[in-house]
Design a protein around this motif. Sequence first.
Motif, PDB file in Angstrom:
ATOM      1  N   ASP A  72      39.051  18.812  15.368  1.00  0.00           N
ATOM      2  CA  ASP A  72      38.224  18.510  16.836  1.00  0.00           C
ATOM      3  C   ASP A  72      38.098  19.743  17.507  1.00  0.00           C
ATOM      4  O   ASP A  72      39.072  20.653  17.511  1.00  0.00           O
ATOM      5  CB  ASP A  72      39.022  17.492  17.394  1.00  0.00           C
ATOM      6  N   GLY A  73      37.093  19.933  18.409  1.00  0.00           N
ATOM      7  CA  GLY A  73      36.997  20.911  19.288  1.00  0.00           C
ATOM      8  C   GLY A  73      35.980  22.144  18.536  1.00  0.00           C
ATOM      9  O   GLY A  73      35.707  22.938  19.086  1.00  0.00           O
ATOM     10  N   CYS A  74      35.847  22.095  17.103  1.00  0.00           N
ATOM     11  CA  CYS A  74      35.004  23.044  16.758  1.00  0.00           C
ATOM     12  C   CYS A  74      34.012  22.719  15.767  1.00  0.00           C
ATOM     13  O   CYS A  74      33.956  21.493  15.202  1.00  0.00           O
ATOM     14  CB  CYS A  74      36.125  23.894  15.727  1.00  0.00           C
ATOM     15  N   ILE A  75      33.035  23.477  15.563  1.00  0.00           N
ATOM     16  CA  ILE A  75      31.865  23.246  14.702  1.00  0.00           C
ATOM     17  C   ILE A  75      31.747  24.447  13.634  1.00  0.00           C
ATOM     18  O   ILE A  75      32.427  25.662  14.094  1.00  0.00           O
ATOM     19  CB  ILE A  75      30.637  23.128  15.281  1.00  0.00           C
ATOM     20  N   ALA A  76      30.959  24.340  12.562  1.00  0.00           N
ATOM     21  CA  ALA A  76      30.769  25.433  11.809  1.00  0.00           C
ATOM     22  C   ALA A  76      29.337  25.614  11.187  1.00  0.00           C
ATOM     23  O   ALA A  76      28.678  24.579  11.400  1.00  0.00           O
ATOM     24  CB  ALA A  76      31.653  25.261  10.503  1.00  0.00           C
ATOM     25  N   GLY A  77      28.885  26.919  11.007  1.00  0.00           N
ATOM     26  CA  GLY A  77      27.488  26.982  10.421  1.00  0.00           C
ATOM     27  C   GLY A  77      27.598  28.339   9.496  1.00  0.00           C
ATOM     28  O   GLY A  77      28.641  29.175   9.616  1.00  0.00           O
TER      29      GLY A  77
END
Length: 767
Positions: A730-735
């Motif tokens: 939780d609290g993060c995203i990625a790409g």
Amino acid sequence: MDPKLSDIEHPATQQDPTTPYDRHPAGGWGSVEGIARVVATSQTSAVAARILAKLNKPGGVMCSSCAWAKPAGPARFEFCENGAKATMWELDRKRAGADFFAEHSLTSLRAWHDHDLERTGRLTEPLRYDAATDRYVPIGWEEAFALVGAELRAMDPQEAVFYASGHAGLEAAYLYALFARAMGHQNLPQSSNMCHETTSVNLKTYIGTPVGTCTLEDFDHCDAIFFFGQNTGSNSPRFLNILKKAVQRGCRVVTFNPVRERGLIEFKSPQNVKQMTIGAPTQISEKYYQLRPGGDISVLAGLMKCVLEAEDAAPGTVLDHAFISEHTEGFEQTVEAVRATTWAELEAHSGLTEAMIREAAQVYLTAKNVIGIYGMGMTQHVNGWLNLGMLCNFLMMRGNLGRLGAGVSPVRGHSNVQGQRTVGIGEKSAHMPADKLRALFGIEPPEQDGLNAVHACEALLEGKVRGVISLGGNLLRALPDIERMEAAWPRLRLSVQIATKLNRSHLVPAEVSLILPCLGRTDRDIQAGGEQVISMEDTFSHIYGSVGGAEPPSDSLRSELAIVAGLAKATLPQNPNFDWDGWCANYDRVRDLIAATFPKDFADFNARLMEPGGFYRGNPARERIWNTQSGKAQFTPPTMLSALGVIPDQPDVLTLITLRSNDQFNTTIYGYSDRLRGLKGSREVVLINRTQMARLGLSEGQKIDLVTAIEPETERRVSGFTVTAYDLPDGCIAGYYPELNPLVPLSYHEKHSKTPAYKGTPVRLVP
């Protein structure tokens, strides 16, 4: 506010079964199929099979895909899927010559994808940009050298920047560093500035060396390995065979990473027929914890608390008191700071429970010899310095530095990025000793420190840089703040790109722009003195000779060393000590210069060049010699509990992690498959967990924009990305990198080294 651990629907030790992931082990038939796909789509010649058969073996080509070691007793196939891709990518029969550029303007090429640009094939002749037609047109080599020399002589030396990727061999890199200093500047940024410079700067402060302390031999003797922020399966797949052997003899592996990477979960060795057919995969990580980005400091503080508790319970039996007393300083202050942390704080910042951290600590406490492995997940943070300091603290508590089977080990990416720094590529005088340059060449080298990558970009934006030479790489695509940099680039007077294939950096011209095509690692290098050998350094400080085996794609190509020498000869005043033509004719003579400049590292360089397994240039920290200011290894008190520069305190602000796919090497995109993560197709995706997706009112497949949540005076936005459910904390995203580089501000970097914070940038998602 930090979300409570109860908000996360599945434990940080288990795979989320509702989002994409690869259900197969790393390696195995997937790796074989990946190689077959590249073979099928590449117009490779029969020589490819011969080169692959000798890849990473004495007398063969040293692979350009990563910096992993080349063992003295190599396997039958001493290459991985990525190595095969890189080799065949370079051996592709397609050509991008004058006819191609006559058909395509730069304006039209800027609409192409990065993958398609490189798929046009090998560059075949020197080119000059013609603004009237918006095309590159042929230019002769001597005319090109003369043009660049005239432009460089017209500049103040401090207005020139000489960038180097990690591709060029030690010989070309040494002459390049010499060229810059003879011209009067030390503006020598390198690809390491974007990746592992946190190591080069901070590890030297802590233990007196800018590189890791381990060698390949240590993996035969370690009892436990702790991984932080490193993706072995995609970035150094040959390491998996070493891990497999270590695990099978009883070594225990513990991994901390926000992303569950298949290479550190399970592996089937393509070298093992039985395992590939009827055998079960090898389980690599005994414990795998998905911590939050930047949470390494808190995890390590928690592990250290557990070690201290064990020492309190059995005084004199847990800590290595002799090592701490004789070899370190700062221990008491560090212990005080660690004891002052609370488990509630550590849980909040790490995203892991106290029980998870205690479970991992038991592995450490029951192991005699421990290796700490890390990658860019630790270094590409604003407070990456403390990530690394805490890892050193953790290892030093029980004497796990400077002995067999133990140590700290960053895993480098580019095949010679570490070696180039060793022979002088760097912005400080210490990178190339001034006294040696005076004695060998009779020059007075500059005393003023030069520009690293971030400083060079800042100077370019301010109009203080007029010329950039790039020895390999795709600099504009690799940098943070891409849009600002691309807007500033045309204001340069001179841009020179030394390259094997077309890439996006070539499509943003300066007033005077040239592409100078060079030999690749796989090409035979024939000079006046006969066939030449180049050399490089691996992540374990071993040096290898590399011999190309393919006929060059064009008679017009020159080696990287010959191009550097040609530019230097056209730029610098006459000096009888500069024998550029003689050095080009025989690279042995350049290696003699390297040995004379760095005698401790390169004594008898030519005699040892082809030694199986490479020759070890040594590391004083491995011998417990600490070349720090105090002469001792330094404990570092934790002054914060997260490596993030900005910790999001608003529910719509998330931490962005940039990733590389399984079908990628740095900015080179081989294809659109990210097999080891169970993803394929478009690279313009945003990975996010389902709980967070619902909280933000997003739906899978929805198109969104991403906007940087700091420095509001400059909007940084990328558009049209697809929301994709994925197993993340939780609290993060990625790409993907480099597609999301525009979101990372140039000013948002590691405190001491200026490494861009690609693993911890605050962003918002905008429907």
